[in-house]
Write a protein that holds these residues in place. Structure first.
Motif, PDB file in Angstrom:
ATOM      1  N   ILE A 153       0.858  -1.188   0.000  1.00  0.00           N
ATOM      2  CA  ILE A 153       0.000   0.000   0.000  1.00  0.00           C
ATOM      3  C   ILE A 153       0.896   1.239   0.000  1.00  0.00           C
ATOM      4  N   PRO A 154       0.742   2.117  -0.971  1.00  0.00           N
ATOM      5  CA  PRO A 154       1.639   3.273  -1.095  1.00  0.00           C
ATOM      6  C   PRO A 154       1.605   4.205   0.121  1.00  0.00           C
ATOM      7  N   GLU A 155       2.692   4.927   0.327  1.00  0.00           N
ATOM      8  CA  GLU A 155       2.807   5.869   1.438  1.00  0.00           C
ATOM      9  C   GLU A 155       1.796   7.008   1.333  1.00  0.00           C
ATOM     10  N   SER A 156       1.267   7.240   0.150  1.00  0.00           N
ATOM     11  CA  SER A 156       0.306   8.319  -0.059  1.00  0.00           C
ATOM     12  C   SER A 156      -1.064   8.026   0.552  1.00  0.00           C
ATOM     13  N   VAL A 157      -1.322   6.762   0.892  1.00  0.00           N
ATOM     14  CA  VAL A 157      -2.644   6.370   1.397  1.00  0.00           C
ATOM     15  C   VAL A 157      -2.815   6.810   2.851  1.00  0.00           C
ATOM     16  N   THR A 158      -3.884   7.569   3.113  1.00  0.00           N
ATOM     17  CA  THR A 158      -4.174   8.052   4.470  1.00  0.00           C
ATOM     18  C   THR A 158      -5.483   7.502   5.013  1.00  0.00           C
ATOM     19  N   ASN A 159      -6.277   6.875   4.147  1.00  0.00           N
ATOM     20  CA  ASN A 159      -7.573   6.348   4.589  1.00  0.00           C
ATOM     21  C   ASN A 159      -7.797   4.937   4.048  1.00  0.00           C
ATOM     22  N   ILE A 160      -8.031   3.998   4.970  1.00  0.00           N
ATOM     23  CA  ILE A 160      -8.385   2.623   4.594  1.00  0.00           C
ATOM     24  C   ILE A 160      -9.637   2.256   5.371  1.00  0.00           C
ATOM     25  N   GLU A 161     -10.642   1.763   4.665  1.00  0.00           N
ATOM     26  CA  GLU A 161     -11.914   1.454   5.310  1.00  0.00           C
ATOM     27  C   GLU A 161     -12.009  -0.033   5.685  1.00  0.00           C
ATOM     28  N   GLY A 162     -13.017  -0.346   6.485  1.00  0.00           N
ATOM     29  CA  GLY A 162     -13.204  -1.692   6.991  1.00  0.00           C
ATOM     30  C   GLY A 162     -13.346  -2.739   5.898  1.00  0.00           C
ATOM     31  N   CYS A 163     -12.887  -3.944   6.215  1.00  0.00           N
ATOM     32  CA  CYS A 163     -13.017  -5.114   5.329  1.00  0.00           C
ATOM     33  C   CYS A 163     -12.244  -4.960   4.017  1.00  0.00           C
ATOM     34  N   ALA A 164     -11.336  -4.017   3.941  1.00  0.00           N
ATOM     35  CA  ALA A 164     -10.653  -3.731   2.675  1.00  0.00           C
ATOM     36  C   ALA A 164     -10.006  -4.966   2.065  1.00  0.00           C
ATOM     37  N   PHE A 165      -9.449  -5.844   2.929  1.00  0.00           N
ATOM     38  CA  PHE A 165      -8.784  -7.057   2.446  1.00  0.00           C
ATOM     39  C   PHE A 165      -9.339  -8.312   3.122  1.00  0.00           C
ATOM     40  N   SER A 166     -10.521  -8.238   3.668  1.00  0.00           N
ATOM     41  CA  SER A 166     -11.057  -9.400   4.385  1.00  0.00           C
ATOM     42  C   SER A 166     -11.286 -10.581   3.445  1.00  0.00           C
ATOM     43  N   ALA A 167     -11.101 -11.783   4.004  1.00  0.00           N
ATOM     44  CA  ALA A 167     -11.323 -13.038   3.266  1.00  0.00           C
ATOM     45  C   ALA A 167     -10.449 -13.185   2.027  1.00  0.00           C
ATOM     46  N   CYS A 168      -9.279 -12.531   2.042  1.00  0.00           N
ATOM     47  CA  CYS A 168      -8.273 -12.800   0.997  1.00  0.00           C
ATOM     48  C   CYS A 168      -7.495 -14.030   1.462  1.00  0.00           C
ATOM     49  N   LEU A 169      -7.968 -15.194   1.104  1.00  0.00           N
ATOM     50  CA  LEU A 169      -7.479 -16.442   1.698  1.00  0.00           C
ATOM     51  C   LEU A 169      -6.033 -16.761   1.341  1.00  0.00           C
ATOM     52  N   CYS A 170      -5.535 -16.174   0.253  1.00  0.00           N
ATOM     53  CA  CYS A 170      -4.169 -16.448  -0.201  1.00  0.00           C
ATOM     54  C   CYS A 170      -3.161 -15.391   0.252  1.00  0.00           C
ATOM     55  N   LEU A 171      -3.637 -14.348   0.913  1.00  0.00           N
ATOM     56  CA  LEU A 171      -2.776 -13.212   1.256  1.00  0.00           C
ATOM     57  C   LEU A 171      -1.725 -13.610   2.295  1.00  0.00           C
ATOM     58  N   GLU A 172      -0.441 -13.451   1.923  1.00  0.00           N
ATOM     59  CA  GLU A 172       0.677 -13.838   2.781  1.00  0.00           C
ATOM     60  C   GLU A 172       1.522 -12.656   3.231  1.00  0.00           C
ATOM     61  N   SER A 173       1.546 -11.601   2.429  1.00  0.00           N
ATOM     62  CA  SER A 173       2.463 -10.489   2.693  1.00  0.00           C
ATOM     63  C   SER A 173       1.773  -9.153   2.469  1.00  0.00           C
ATOM     64  N   VAL A 174       1.936  -8.247   3.443  1.00  0.00           N
ATOM     65  CA  VAL A 174       1.340  -6.916   3.350  1.00  0.00           C
ATOM     66  C   VAL A 174       2.355  -5.875   3.806  1.00  0.00           C
ATOM     67  N   LYS A 175       2.509  -4.809   3.033  1.00  0.00           N
ATOM     68  CA  LYS A 175       3.327  -3.673   3.464  1.00  0.00           C
ATOM     69  C   LYS A 175       2.397  -2.490   3.661  1.00  0.00           C
ATOM     70  N   LEU A 176       2.317  -2.023   4.898  1.00  0.00           N
ATOM     71  CA  LEU A 176       1.425  -0.925   5.245  1.00  0.00           C
ATOM     72  C   LEU A 176       2.166   0.412   5.194  1.00  0.00           C
ATOM     73  N   PRO A 177       1.470   1.494   4.882  1.00  0.00           N
ATOM     74  CA  PRO A 177       2.130   2.804   4.789  1.00  0.00           C
ATOM     75  C   PRO A 177       2.377   3.419   6.159  1.00  0.00           C
ATOM     76  N   SER A 178       3.439   4.190   6.265  1.00  0.00           N
ATOM     77  CA  SER A 178       3.771   4.845   7.537  1.00  0.00           C
ATOM     78  C   SER A 178       2.801   5.976   7.854  1.00  0.00           C
ATOM     79  N   SER A 179       1.966   6.332   6.881  1.00  0.00           N
ATOM     80  CA  SER A 179       0.954   7.371   7.082  1.00  0.00           C
ATOM     81  C   SER A 179      -0.296   6.825   7.780  1.00  0.00           C
ATOM     82  N   MET A 180      -0.362   5.527   7.941  1.00  0.00           N
ATOM     83  CA  MET A 180      -1.559   4.880   8.487  1.00  0.00           C
ATOM     84  C   MET A 180      -1.684   5.133   9.987  1.00  0.00           C
ATOM     85  N   THR A 181      -2.880   5.543  10.450  1.00  0.00           N
ATOM     86  CA  THR A 181      -3.079   5.809  11.877  1.00  0.00           C
ATOM     87  C   THR A 181      -4.001   4.807  12.550  1.00  0.00           C
TER      88      THR A 181
END
Length: 222
Positions: free
Chosen positions: A148-176
């Motif tokens: 997720i790019p550093e430019s992202v300041t808003n992420i809403e609920g369930c954005a990645f829910s039930a992604c059964l294959c998801l193994e790796s996530v990089k979150l932005p430092s702008s995330m609160t």
């Protein structure tokens, strides 16, 4: 000639058309491929929704808006290239599609609700202009990893829910905050690093994942 027609499985749009109207090819079981004229700047809501046999779409170089549910339930559509001119992808545009890979163009600022919901999406490249990822944007997809790019300041609920294959996530430092059910039921997710900027982790954010340990940032108060 008619503005919209299908001949021998090929969709035809009258040259000079600026906008494909709502439900123009809705649920057309004869449609297998289409090259959309470069005059088209907008694809209307549900224009190609439920075209179950559609396997090939060439989008126009001047396309700016993809309307809500435009390609919803196009389950045979595995690949599509989004032109650099695209600025808006509306709710559910590719929901329940077979699409496997996506490069979201620079200039797009929002991934709207359910854009890639329950798709075959395995990889996605997000633009540096992105600021928001809306509710259930990627939920139920086949994503393996996401940055997720550093430019992202808003992420809403369930954005990645039930992604059964998801193994790796990089979150932005702008995330609160980590919103409600963000990674719920991502059962292949075994670890994640939360940025120090996070102050709030909402209910169910990691419920149903395979995460065994997690470091909570010092600023988290709830």
């Amino acid at each position: 000639m008619a503005v919209y027609e299908v001949k021998d499985g090929v969709g035809i749009i009258k040259p000079g058309t600026r906008r494909i109207k709502e439900k123009a090819f809705y649920s057309d079981k004869e449609l297998k491929s289409i090259v959309i004229p470069d005059s088209v700047a907008e694809i209307g809501p549900e224009a190609f929704a439920f075209c179950s046999e559609l396997t090939e779409v060439v989008l126009p170089a001047n396309l700016e808006i993809i309307g809500h549910s435009a390609f919803k339930y196009c389950k045979s559509l595995k690949n599509i290239t989004l032109p650099e001119s695209v600025k808006e992808i509306a709710d559910g545009a590719f929901a329940f599609c077979g699409i496997e890979d996506a490069v979201v163009p620079e200039g797009v600022t929002v991934i709207n609700r359910e854009v890639f919901y329950n798709t075959g999406l395995k990889t996605v490249k997000l633009p540096l202009t992105l600021t928001s990822v809306c509710r259930s944007a990627f939920a139920g997809s086949k994503l393996v990893s996401v940055e997720i790019p550093e430019s992202v300041t808003n992420i809403e609920g369930c954005a990645f829910s039930a992604c059964l294959c998801l193994e790796s996530v990089k979150l932005p430092s702008s995330m609160t905050r980590v919103p409600v059910d963000m990674f719920r039921s991502c059962r292949s997710l075994t670890s994640i690093t939360l940025p120090e900027s996070v102050t709030r982790i909402e209910g169910g954010a990691f419920r149903g994942t395979a995460i065994k340990t997690i470091t909570i940032p010092s600023k988290v108060r709830e």
